[in-house]
Design a protein around this motif. Structure first.
Motif, PDB file in Angstrom:
ATOM      1  N   ALA A   1       0.826  -1.211   0.000  1.00 15.31           N
ATOM      2  CA  ALA A   1       0.000   0.000   0.000  1.00 15.31           C
ATOM      3  C   ALA A   1       0.857   1.257   0.000  1.00 15.31           C
ATOM      4  O   ALA A   1       0.540   2.245  -0.675  1.00 15.31           O
ATOM      5  N   VAL A   2       1.962   1.222   0.742  1.00 17.52           N
ATOM      6  CA  VAL A   2       2.870   2.379   0.768  1.00 17.52           C
ATOM      7  C   VAL A   2       3.481   2.609  -0.613  1.00 17.52           C
ATOM      8  O   VAL A   2       3.566   3.748  -1.100  1.00 17.52           O
ATOM      9  N   LEU A   3       3.916   1.535  -1.262  1.00 23.23           N
ATOM     10  CA  LEU A   3       4.501   1.668  -2.595  1.00 23.23           C
ATOM     11  C   LEU A   3       3.470   2.167  -3.602  1.00 23.23           C
ATOM     12  O   LEU A   3       3.782   2.999  -4.459  1.00 23.23           O
ATOM     13  N   PHE A   4       2.247   1.679  -3.500  1.00 23.84           N
ATOM     14  CA  PHE A   4       1.202   2.139  -4.412  1.00 23.84           C
ATOM     15  C   PHE A   4       0.860   3.605  -4.154  1.00 23.84           C
ATOM     16  O   PHE A   4       0.479   4.333  -5.076  1.00 23.84           O
ATOM     17  N   ALA A   5       0.988   4.057  -2.891  1.00 26.14           N
ATOM     18  CA  ALA A   5       0.739   5.466  -2.584  1.00 26.14           C
ATOM     19  C   ALA A   5       1.795   6.369  -3.218  1.00 26.14           C
ATOM     20  O   ALA A   5       1.509   7.524  -3.571  1.00 26.14           O
ATOM     21  N   LEU A   6       3.018   5.856  -3.369  1.00 26.71           N
ATOM     22  CA  LEU A   6       4.080   6.630  -4.002  1.00 26.71           C
ATOM     23  C   LEU A   6       4.013   6.579  -5.523  1.00 26.71           C
ATOM     24  O   LEU A   6       4.675   7.377  -6.193  1.00 26.71           O
ATOM     25  N   LEU A   7       3.224   5.661  -6.053  1.00 29.92           N
ATOM     26  CA  LEU A   7       3.198   5.446  -7.500  1.00 29.92           C
ATOM     27  C   LEU A   7       2.666   6.641  -8.288  1.00 29.92           C
ATOM     28  O   LEU A   7       3.252   6.987  -9.326  1.00 29.92           O
TER      29      LEU A   7
ATOM     30  N   GLY B   1       2.920   9.866  -7.842  1.00 28.30           N
ATOM     31  CA  GLY B   1       3.959  10.879  -7.994  1.00 28.30           C
ATOM     32  C   GLY B   1       5.032  10.459  -8.969  1.00 28.30           C
ATOM     33  O   GLY B   1       5.500  11.260  -9.793  1.00 28.30           O
ATOM     34  N   SER B   2       5.444   9.188  -8.898  1.00 30.28           N
ATOM     35  CA  SER B   2       6.464   8.690  -9.815  1.00 30.28           C
ATOM     36  C   SER B   2       5.963   8.673 -11.250  1.00 30.28           C
ATOM     37  O   SER B   2       6.685   9.033 -12.189  1.00 30.28           O
ATOM     38  N   LEU B   3       4.702   8.261 -11.436  1.00 40.28           N
ATOM     39  CA  LEU B   3       4.138   8.244 -12.786  1.00 40.28           C
ATOM     40  C   LEU B   3       4.010   9.657 -13.348  1.00 40.28           C
ATOM     41  O   LEU B   3       4.256   9.889 -14.537  1.00 40.28           O
ATOM     42  N   SER B   4       3.621  10.604 -12.491  1.00 43.01           N
ATOM     43  CA  SER B   4       3.502  11.985 -12.944  1.00 43.01           C
ATOM     44  C   SER B   4       4.862  12.537 -13.368  1.00 43.01           C
ATOM     45  O   SER B   4       4.972  13.221 -14.400  1.00 43.01           O
ATOM     46  N   GLU B   5       5.900  12.238 -12.584  1.00 46.59           N
ATOM     47  CA  GLU B   5       7.241  12.691 -12.944  1.00 46.59           C
ATOM     48  C   GLU B   5       7.698  12.084 -14.257  1.00 46.59           C
ATOM     49  O   GLU B   5       8.302  12.764 -15.094  1.00 46.59           O
ATOM     50  N   ALA B   6       7.395  10.804 -14.465  1.00 48.19           N
ATOM     51  CA  ALA B   6       7.789  10.142 -15.709  1.00 48.19           C
ATOM     52  C   ALA B   6       7.075  10.766 -16.906  1.00 48.19           C
ATOM     53  O   ALA B   6       7.685  10.959 -17.974  1.00 48.19           O
ATOM     54  N   ARG B   7       5.795  11.077 -16.758  1.00 52.37           N
ATOM     55  CA  ARG B   7       5.055  11.709 -17.859  1.00 52.37           C
ATOM     56  C   ARG B   7       5.617  13.094 -18.163  1.00 52.37           C
ATOM     57  O   ARG B   7       5.750  13.476 -19.346  1.00 52.37           O
TER      58      ARG B   7
ATOM     59  N   THR C   1      19.278   7.191 -12.439  1.00 58.68           N
ATOM     60  CA  THR C   1      18.303   8.169 -11.940  1.00 58.68           C
ATOM     61  C   THR C   1      17.366   8.676 -13.027  1.00 58.68           C
ATOM     62  O   THR C   1      16.640   9.646 -12.808  1.00 58.68           O
ATOM     63  N   LYS C   2      17.350   8.037 -14.173  1.00 57.77           N
ATOM     64  CA  LYS C   2      16.458   8.483 -15.241  1.00 57.77           C
ATOM     65  C   LYS C   2      15.009   8.317 -14.807  1.00 57.77           C
ATOM     66  O   LYS C   2      14.613   7.248 -14.334  1.00 57.77           O
ATOM     67  N   PRO C   3      14.172   9.369 -14.933  1.00 54.00           N
ATOM     68  CA  PRO C   3      12.765   9.236 -14.559  1.00 54.00           C
ATOM     69  C   PRO C   3      12.090   8.134 -15.356  1.00 54.00           C
ATOM     70  O   PRO C   3      12.317   7.984 -16.556  1.00 54.00           O
ATOM     71  N   GLY C   4      11.260   7.378 -14.693  1.00 56.86           N
ATOM     72  CA  GLY C   4      10.594   6.245 -15.327  1.00 56.86           C
ATOM     73  C   GLY C   4      11.002   4.921 -14.721  1.00 56.86           C
ATOM     74  O   GLY C   4      10.263   3.930 -14.808  1.00 56.86           O
ATOM     75  N   ARG C   5      12.166   4.872 -14.078  1.00 59.72           N
ATOM     76  CA  ARG C   5      12.595   3.634 -13.428  1.00 59.72           C
ATOM     77  C   ARG C   5      11.842   3.418 -12.109  1.00 59.72           C
ATOM     78  O   ARG C   5      11.470   2.296 -11.779  1.00 59.72           O
ATOM     79  N   ALA C   6      11.639   4.504 -11.344  1.00 57.07           N
ATOM     80  CA  ALA C   6      10.981   4.372 -10.045  1.00 57.07           C
ATOM     81  C   ALA C   6       9.575   3.799 -10.153  1.00 57.07           C
ATOM     82  O   ALA C   6       9.210   2.912  -9.370  1.00 57.07           O
ATOM     83  N   PRO C   7       8.721   4.257 -11.100  1.00 58.47           N
ATOM     84  CA  PRO C   7       7.395   3.645 -11.194  1.00 58.47           C
ATOM     85  C   PRO C   7       7.449   2.153 -11.473  1.00 58.47           C
ATOM     86  O   PRO C   7       6.654   1.383 -10.928  1.00 58.47           O
ATOM     87  N   THR C   8       8.388   1.741 -12.314  1.00 55.34           N
ATOM     88  CA  THR C   8       8.513   0.315 -12.623  1.00 55.34           C
ATOM     89  C   THR C   8       8.872  -0.482 -11.384  1.00 55.34           C
ATOM     90  O   THR C   8       8.284  -1.535 -11.105  1.00 55.34           O
TER      91      THR C   8
ATOM     92  N   HIS D   1       8.504   0.449  -8.148  1.00 53.61           N
ATOM     93  CA  HIS D   1       7.412   0.519  -7.169  1.00 53.61           C
ATOM     94  C   HIS D   1       6.270  -0.427  -7.549  1.00 53.61           C
ATOM     95  O   HIS D   1       5.725  -1.142  -6.695  1.00 53.61           O
ATOM     96  N   LEU D   2       5.908  -0.438  -8.826  1.00 49.59           N
ATOM     97  CA  LEU D   2       4.793  -1.267  -9.265  1.00 49.59           C
ATOM     98  C   LEU D   2       5.131  -2.744  -9.171  1.00 49.59           C
ATOM     99  O   LEU D   2       4.326  -3.550  -8.685  1.00 49.59           O
ATOM    100  N   ALA D   3       6.327  -3.119  -9.629  1.00 49.82           N
ATOM    101  CA  ALA D   3       6.709  -4.529  -9.616  1.00 49.82           C
ATOM    102  C   ALA D   3       6.806  -5.063  -8.192  1.00 49.82           C
ATOM    103  O   ALA D   3       6.247  -6.124  -7.859  1.00 49.82           O
ATOM    104  N   VAL D   4       7.499  -4.334  -7.318  1.00 48.53           N
ATOM    105  CA  VAL D   4       7.652  -4.784  -5.940  1.00 48.53           C
ATOM    106  C   VAL D   4       6.314  -4.745  -5.214  1.00 48.53           C
ATOM    107  O   VAL D   4       5.986  -5.652  -4.431  1.00 48.53           O
ATOM    108  N   GLY D   5       5.510  -3.699  -5.464  1.00 49.71           N
ATOM    109  CA  GLY D   5       4.212  -3.601  -4.812  1.00 49.71           C
ATOM    110  C   GLY D   5       3.284  -4.745  -5.192  1.00 49.71           C
ATOM    111  O   GLY D   5       2.613  -5.317  -4.330  1.00 49.71           O
ATOM    112  N   LEU D   6       3.250  -5.097  -6.461  1.00 45.52           N
ATOM    113  CA  LEU D   6       2.404  -6.213  -6.891  1.00 45.52           C
ATOM    114  C   LEU D   6       2.881  -7.531  -6.284  1.00 45.52           C
ATOM    115  O   LEU D   6       2.063  -8.362  -5.854  1.00 45.52           O
TER     116      LEU D   6
END
Length: 258
Positions: free
Chosen positions: A44-50, A52-58, A157-164, A166-171
């Motif tokens: 749930a914590v990782l999904f809560a951070l998702l 923001g990470s997706l917005s930064e990647a976009r 540190t390239k944006p787009g890695r963090a969402p991946t 967070h999503l993979a570990v969270g799932l």
């Protein structure tokens, strides 16, 4: 009298020869519940951070070159910049079996040198050496790539890695945590109803199904950045794996009792 005594002795001997199965211990139920709850909470914590990470990647994918935009956007660094730099040194670090290649660059004599994580092997890293002239690509306060001539390599540190991540570990945590909670509930029911002991297939088959479901979820999260597609693939994979495990457990149970 003799038949009565013989029948009573035979019934007592049969009772001793087939003792009732042991009920699951309270410690096992508690352990499964605590571990499952912790995993679901971490997910749930990782999904809560998702978001923001997706917005930064976009925003990163929509950013344009500072040379094209100019004005206040370029002054704030909310665009893609390219800076010439000189390689000072290179080194390789290892942490938890993960390898990270580091390159230290110097932009100008007035500014201190800084390190950049290059991740795994790549076309730029293989050719870097002290004194090499490179191009450092930045967005906001992030260094997202390093270029050498016509070659370019992404950084850690390239944006787009963090969402991946967070999503993979969270799932993965959510799936395994849900299995632990389901197991805790089942063990609790076994304790309450004095049900027969659990067969080995009832444990091993769901475990295998869980590993398959986690593999599908992580693969989907790494393969695409479309959230709806990742969730749909994960849901379909979990449903297929767990349905197959239920049918297999029932089949093995039927063969055992036949």
């Amino acid at each position: 009298m003799l038949p009565a005594s013989s029948s009573s002795s035979s019934s007592s001997s049969s009772s001793f020869s087939s003792p009732p199965p042991d009920r699951p211990g309270l410690m096992g139920v508690t352990f499964a519940a605590v571990v499952g709850s912790a995993m679901v909470l971490a997910a749930a914590v990782l999904f809560a951070l998702l978001p923001g990470s997706l917005s930064e990647a976009r925003e990163f994918r929509a950013a344009r070159s500072c040379a094209e935009i100019g004005g206040s956007v370029a002054e704030n660094g909310d665009c893609l910049s390219a800076w010439p730099a000189t390689v000072v040194s290179t080194e390789t670090g290892r942490k938890n079996k993960a390898v990270t290649h580091w390159v230290t660059v110097d932009l100008s004599p007035e500014e201190p040198a800084f390190r950049i994580g290059m991740g795994g092997d790549g076309p730029v890293w293989e050719k870097l050496a002290p004194g090499s002239r490179v191009t450092v690509f930045t967005w906001r306060d992030l260094t997202w790539a390093v270029g050498l001539g016509e070659l370019r390599q992404d950084t850690t540190t390239k944006p787009g890695r963090a969402p991946t991540v967070h999503l993979a570990v969270g799932l993965a945590l959510l799936i395994v945590g849900a299995v632990f909670l389901r197991g805790a509930g089942r063990l609790h029911r076994l304790r309450a109803t004095r049900a027969p002991a659990v067969r080995a297939s009832q444990i091993l088959v769901p475990m295998a199904a869980t590993f398959i479901a986690v593999g599908i979820a992580v693969t989907a999260a790494v393969a695409t950045d479309r959230l709806w597609l990742v969730l749909l693939t994960t849901a379909a994979g979990c449903a297929a794996a767990w349905t197959a495990s239920v049918l297999l457990v029932r089949r093995l149970g039927g063969q055992r009792t036949a």
